[in-house]
Design a protein around this motif. Structure first.
Motif, PDB file in Angstrom:
ATOM      1  N   VAL A 109       4.046  -7.342   8.186  1.00  0.00           N
ATOM      2  CA  VAL A 109       3.721  -6.025   7.645  1.00  0.00           C
ATOM      3  C   VAL A 109       4.878  -5.102   8.003  1.00  0.00           C
ATOM      4  CG1 VAL A 109       2.124  -4.070   7.709  1.00  0.00           C
ATOM      5  CG2 VAL A 109       1.231  -6.417   7.806  1.00  0.00           C
ATOM      6  N   ALA A 110       5.579  -4.647   6.965  1.00  0.00           N
ATOM      7  CA  ALA A 110       6.723  -3.749   7.141  1.00  0.00           C
ATOM      8  C   ALA A 110       6.303  -2.340   6.768  1.00  0.00           C
ATOM      9  CB  ALA A 110       7.881  -4.207   6.256  1.00  0.00           C
ATOM     10  N   VAL A 111       6.524  -1.394   7.669  1.00  0.00           N
ATOM     11  CA  VAL A 111       6.162   0.005   7.439  1.00  0.00           C
ATOM     12  C   VAL A 111       7.433   0.770   7.091  1.00  0.00           C
ATOM     13  CG1 VAL A 111       5.108   2.066   8.428  1.00  0.00           C
ATOM     14  CG2 VAL A 111       4.236  -0.212   9.042  1.00  0.00           C
ATOM     15  N   LEU A 112       7.443   1.366   5.895  1.00  0.00           N
ATOM     16  CA  LEU A 112       8.639   2.001   5.369  1.00  0.00           C
ATOM     17  C   LEU A 112       8.339   3.434   4.953  1.00  0.00           C
ATOM     18  CD1 LEU A 112      11.575   1.797   4.223  1.00  0.00           C
ATOM     19  CD2 LEU A 112      10.547   0.917   2.117  1.00  0.00           C
TER      20      LEU A 112
ATOM     21  N   ASP B  83       0.860  -1.182   0.000  1.00  0.00           N
ATOM     22  CA  ASP B  83       0.000   0.000   0.000  1.00  0.00           C
ATOM     23  C   ASP B  83       0.890   1.223   0.000  1.00  0.00           C
ATOM     24  OD1 ASP B  83      -2.719  -1.061   0.296  1.00  0.00           O
ATOM     25  OD2 ASP B  83      -2.068  -1.710   2.283  1.00  0.00           O
ATOM     26  N   ARG B  84       0.429   2.265  -0.678  1.00  0.00           N
ATOM     27  CA  ARG B  84       1.025   3.591  -0.573  1.00  0.00           C
ATOM     28  C   ARG B  84       0.049   4.412   0.249  1.00  0.00           C
ATOM     29  NH1 ARG B  84       3.530   5.063  -6.540  1.00  0.00           N
ATOM     30  NH2 ARG B  84       4.979   6.378  -5.413  1.00  0.00           N
ATOM     31  N   THR B  85       0.564   5.107   1.238  1.00  0.00           N
ATOM     32  CA  THR B  85      -0.312   5.888   2.095  1.00  0.00           C
ATOM     33  C   THR B  85       0.430   7.113   2.590  1.00  0.00           C
ATOM     34  OG1 THR B  85      -1.878   5.716   3.946  1.00  0.00           O
ATOM     35  CG2 THR B  85       0.276   4.686   4.251  1.00  0.00           C
TER      36      THR B  85
ATOM     37  N   VAL C 266       3.934  -1.380   3.671  1.00  0.00           N
ATOM     38  CA  VAL C 266       3.172  -0.133   3.699  1.00  0.00           C
ATOM     39  C   VAL C 266       4.180   0.996   3.533  1.00  0.00           C
ATOM     40  CG1 VAL C 266       1.682   1.367   5.062  1.00  0.00           C
ATOM     41  CG2 VAL C 266       1.401  -1.122   5.195  1.00  0.00           C
ATOM     42  N   LEU C 267       4.094   1.669   2.400  1.00  0.00           N
ATOM     43  CA  LEU C 267       5.005   2.757   2.069  1.00  0.00           C
ATOM     44  C   LEU C 267       4.356   4.077   2.455  1.00  0.00           C
ATOM     45  CD1 LEU C 267       7.769   3.226   0.652  1.00  0.00           C
ATOM     46  CD2 LEU C 267       6.454   3.723  -1.406  1.00  0.00           C
ATOM     47  N   VAL C 268       4.982   4.798   3.371  1.00  0.00           N
ATOM     48  CA  VAL C 268       4.428   6.052   3.885  1.00  0.00           C
ATOM     49  C   VAL C 268       5.087   7.213   3.156  1.00  0.00           C
ATOM     50  CG1 VAL C 268       4.020   7.448   5.934  1.00  0.00           C
ATOM     51  CG2 VAL C 268       4.095   4.956   6.136  1.00  0.00           C
ATOM     52  N   GLU C 269       4.277   7.952   2.413  1.00  0.00           N
ATOM     53  CA  GLU C 269       4.759   9.092   1.644  1.00  0.00           C
ATOM     54  C   GLU C 269       4.403  10.377   2.375  1.00  0.00           C
ATOM     55  OE1 GLU C 269       4.804   7.534  -2.826  1.00  0.00           O
ATOM     56  OE2 GLU C 269       2.802   7.845  -2.043  1.00  0.00           O
ATOM     57  N   ALA C 270       5.133  11.417   2.084  1.00  0.00           N
ATOM     58  CA  ALA C 270       4.885  12.716   2.706  1.00  0.00           C
ATOM     59  C   ALA C 270       3.495  13.213   2.357  1.00  0.00           C
ATOM     60  CB  ALA C 270       5.936  13.722   2.243  1.00  0.00           C
TER      61      ALA C 270
END
Length: 167
Positions: free
Chosen positions: A102-105, A19-21, A160-164
């Motif tokens: 689930v890896a949060v990056l 996921d991109r979030t 889970v890719l956390v974008e600005a």
């Protein structure tokens, strides 16, 4: 294409869901990504884990967990790999023992190549943080013949890719 796009393409090639979030939407994204019972360690982004994710747990609860949630310290676009720091909090076992990891990056922590990752790891070792796990997709081995998944780690990996936030 960006290095982040390359990373997500590599995850697709490995059949790793993702996921991109944004940071604002991270709690809801994580709630959807987690299968209960779940255990986790605090994230390195400024967000809390969903209430269903236990951050204090016994070895038995870790064994029974369906999902382990950890921060990923680095993503390597060339391979679709995530780097998990071994810590006293239990990042490494949480990335290996439950069926789903689930890896949060943070998107800012994605590098293009393995060489970039080695340079980053060198700085970590120099700072006294030398123990990390590099994970590329679900656990698999072909030591005994055909490919077998889930032998020594999770059957399923979700990034889970956390974008600005853009606003």
């Amino acid at each position: 294409m960006t290095v982040t796009d390359d990373f997500l393409d590599a995850l697709d090639d490995l059949d790793v869901s993702h996921d991109r979030t944004t940071l604002a939407d991270l709690p809801a994204t994580l709630a959807d990504a987690v299968t209960d019972p779940a255990v986790g360690v605090p994230l390195h982004v400024d967000a809390s884990l969903p209430g269903s994710v236990a951050t204090t747990f016994t070895p038995s609860e870790l064994q029974d967990a369906a999902t382990g949630v950890t921060p990923a310290r680095l993503g390597i676009a060339e391979y679709g790999s995530v780097v998990i720091r071994s810590s006293a909090g239990g990042d490494e076992p949480l990335s290996l023992y439950p069926e789903r990891h689930v890896a949060v990056l943070d998107a800012a922590d994605v590098v293009a190549t393995g060489r970039d990752a080695v340079d980053w790891l060198a700085s970590e070792v120099a700072a006294g943080r030398g123990s990390h796990v590099l994970a590329t997709g679900a656990s698999a081995t072909a030591d005994m013949g055909g490919l077998v998944e889930g032998v020594h780690g999770p059957n399923e990996v979700h990034v889970v890719l956390v974008e600005a936030d853009t606003e």
